[in-house]
Design an enzyme around this catalytic site. Structure first.
Site, short mmCIF file in Angstrom:
data_model
loop_
_atom_site.label_atom_id
_atom_site.label_comp_id
_atom_site.label_asym_id
_atom_site.label_seq_id
_atom_site.Cartn_x
_atom_site.Cartn_y
_atom_site.Cartn_z
N GLY A 39 9.57 -0.12 3.30
CA GLY A 39 10.21 0.76 2.33
C GLY A 39 9.54 0.56 1.00
O GLY A 39 8.87 -0.45 0.78
N HIS A 40 9.72 1.51 0.07
CA HIS A 40 9.05 1.40 -1.23
C HIS A 40 9.71 0.31 -2.06
O HIS A 40 10.76 -0.21 -1.69
CB HIS A 40 9.08 2.75 -1.95
CG HIS A 40 10.47 3.25 -2.17
ND1 HIS A 40 11.26 2.79 -3.20
CD2 HIS A 40 11.24 4.14 -1.48
CE1 HIS A 40 12.43 3.39 -3.13
NE2 HIS A 40 12.44 4.21 -2.09
N SER A 43 13.71 -0.64 -2.61
CA SER A 43 14.52 0.01 -1.58
C SER A 43 15.56 -0.95 -1.00
O SER A 43 16.38 -0.55 -0.19
CB SER A 43 13.63 0.55 -0.47
OG SER A 43 12.86 -0.48 0.09
N GLY A 44 15.52 -2.21 -1.40
CA GLY A 44 16.55 -3.16 -0.99
C GLY A 44 16.15 -4.10 0.13
O GLY A 44 17.00 -4.79 0.69
N SER A 46 14.22 -6.95 0.09
CA SER A 46 14.38 -8.36 -0.23
C SER A 46 15.85 -8.73 -0.38
O SER A 46 16.29 -9.79 0.05
CB SER A 46 13.65 -8.70 -1.53
OG SER A 46 12.27 -8.70 -1.29
N GLU A 165 7.64 -10.65 2.40
CA GLU A 165 6.31 -10.31 1.91
C GLU A 165 5.41 -11.54 1.87
O GLU A 165 4.65 -11.74 0.92
CB GLU A 165 6.41 -9.66 0.54
CG GLU A 165 7.15 -8.32 0.61
CD GLU A 165 7.03 -7.53 -0.68
OE1 GLU A 165 5.96 -7.59 -1.30
OE2 GLU A 165 8.00 -6.85 -1.04
#
Lengths: 278, 265
Positions: A39-40, A43-44, A46, A165
């Site tokens: 998601g960009h 976008s939630g 993390s 990430e």
């Protein structure tokens, strides 16, 4: 397959914010599954994994991890089931050298020293870092530090590995090495892997991809289906895979391409058949 | 930054390197205390023999010790000169206003010089032969009795070891920010004092902000790995007290006893 993580009717917002990050959010993750969350930015993604690990507390809703319902009382039990690797290799390195850092989690879990020595060696062997055991973090590359972070988690023997990430600050070489270790953990030891990523390679290795947009699941499918929509991926903050880009270029050249998603090997096969037909 | 010798550890394989860090720390403190017992040249000779002996046992290049003294040489000379010109007693060689050069003053100056050099040699020896982390460990162990008066010993030692671990990381970052600001036209270390102070701001503010971010991320990572405070943890690193440590302590105590005799010669 049993669900190892179940999220029901999750509602959450940061204290200083007006808008809700999640509202009535549901998600189930199967045991042994490799799930990629894409998601960009914002976008939630993390936030979601921090909620699962109990690092953030939801406003309402229910999170169950490995049969334990997440509450302030059970948060440490839940955390002991989950190993998390974060983005910045430097800022999660607690120990003064490699072996100390791997031992940190074990020390917290009050593992006896004999057992600790064994597990630290095993974990560092797994990630190929045992010969760097007495090195300080300044003497390691980013990829090596991230492998140490992984070893720290392997030593704790969790049921779930969350990668927040974890490969985004690595060079292609380091990224490949880290992903290879993850793949092995997932396949050989049936660890559940949740990876948050902007990296196409990482997402394509997953068994299932969830696309988040403003705290909502907009798509939940196998990678092939997700990647079949090249242009949409860009909007979602992900670069389309190389085969999709090649297909797009071919279309512009007036060559008819198959609609479904092709892996690199699939693309090679198709190209080879294309020419043999002519 | 390369000149800073504090905490510079030179790995080696000698009797002193293998000593328990607690023993080394205690002995260094002990040595600094017994230096003040010395009051005549015989006692200083004795202490020099002890110091040089320890250095030889550690098999460390003597050049490191000279380098250790060098940054402090002005402080030492200043103190020595104060002693020399303001002490009175004995034969006065020269006198001008409040200044005088006396036999007693010269002797005192020499003693102060010896004390400085001895203390610096011994503390340099400690840091050269002991990894920073071991010193942190030793401090934790030695502070244990303070737990009785509610001193948060575990937390202090955790902070110490994290601080030590982040020193090189932050040094790297400082250099990076400095270069980044230089490339944007900031002149460090040039102009008037006011300008120099002002030029530090574009270095300090980003460094502080990034330290806060680091701290936050580190705290999250520690929590995710199950850190719940100092209590109830096991230890990966352990320290053993060897015979060599006992021998070292015995030698130092013996020197102190001899010193007490030599003192009243």
């Amino acid at each position: 397959m049993v669900n190892i993580i179940e999220i029901k009717k999750l509602t959450f917002k940061y204290p200083q914010q007006e808008a809700y990050n999640f509202n009535n959010f549901d998600l189930k993750i199967k045991k042994g599954e490799w799930l990629a969350i894409i998601g960009h930015n914002g976008s939630g993604k993390s936030t979601l994994v921090r909620l699962i690990d109990g690092l953030l507390a939801p406003e309402s809703g229910e999170i169950t991890v490995s049969g334990i319902k997440l509450t302030p009382e059970t948060v440490w039990d839940v955390r002991s089931k989950i190993g998390m690797v974060f983005q910045n290799p430097d800022n999660q390195f607690v120990g003064a050298n490699v072996e100390d850092d791997v031992a940190f989690g074990l020390e917290n879990a009050a593992i006896p020293r004999d057992e600790m020595l064994k597990r630290v060696k095993e974990a560092l062997d797994r990630v190929g870092m045992w010969k760097f055991a007495d090195h300080e973090p300044v003497r390691l590359s980013g990829g090596q530090k991230q492998r140490v972070a992984l070893a720290g988690i392997i030593a704790l023997k969790p049921e779930i590995v969350i990668l927040d990430e974890a490969t985004s600050m690595l060079d292609p070489e380091g990224r490949r090495a880290v992903l290879e270790i993850i793949r092995e953990l997932n396949q050989r030891e049936h660890l559940t892997v949740i990876s948050i990523t902007h990296d196409i390679d990482e997402a394509s290795k997953a068994q299932r991809v969830v696309v988040l947009d403003d705290g909502k699941i907009v798509q939940d499918d196998v990678p092939a289906e997700i990647f079949a929509h090249g242009s949409r991926l860009i909007k979602l903050g992900l670069e389309p895979p190389f085969s999709e880009k090649l297909k797009k270029e071919l279309v512009e050249q007036g060559i008819k391409v198959p609609d479904e998603y092709l892996t690199k090997e699939g693309m090679v096969d198709w190209l080879w058949q294309l020419f043999s037909k002519q | 930054m390369g000149k800073i010798l504090l905490g510079r550890y030179v790995p080696g394989d000698s009797v002193v390197h293998h000593m328990d860090s607690r023993a080394k720390l205690i002995l260094s403190f002990f040595f600094i205390i017994i230096i003040f017992l010395a009051n005549n040249w015989q006692s200083y000779v004795l202490l020099f023999i002890l110091t040089i002996g320890s250095i030889m046992a550690a098999k460390v290049n003597f050049g490191f010790f000279i380098k250790g003294v060098r940054p402090l040489i002005w402080l030492i000379l200043f103190t020595v000169l104060l002693q020399v010109f303001f002490s009175s007693g004995g034969t006065v060689f020269w006198k001008w206003g409040p200044f005088n050069l006396s036999y007693y003053g010269l002797i005192n100056g020499a003693y102060v010089f010896c004390r400085f050099v001895l203390i610096i040699f011994m503390s340099t020896l400690l840091t050269l032969t002991t990894a920073p982390l071991e010193i942190a460990d030793a401090l934790e162990k030695l502070m244990m009795p303070l737990k009785k008066i509610k001193v948060p010993v575990y937390e202090i030692s955790l902070m110490l070891s994290i601080a030590l671990r982040f020193v090189p990381t932050l040094m790297d970052e400082t250099a990076k920010i400095m270069n980044a600001q230089r490339s944007r036209g900031v002149n460090f270390g040039e102009g008037s004092i006011m300008q120099q102070i002002k030029s530090v701001i574009p270095l300090l503010v980003p460094l502080f902000v990034s330290s806060f971010n680091r701290a936050e991320e580190l705290a999250t990572a520690m929590e995710a790995r199950g850190y719940r405070g100092g209590e109830g943890r096991t230890k990966y690193r352990v320290h053993y007290w060897h015979t060599g440590d006992t021998v070292g302590c015995v030698i130092f105590v013996a020197v102190m006893i001899i010193l007490l005799f030599v003192r009243h010669w």
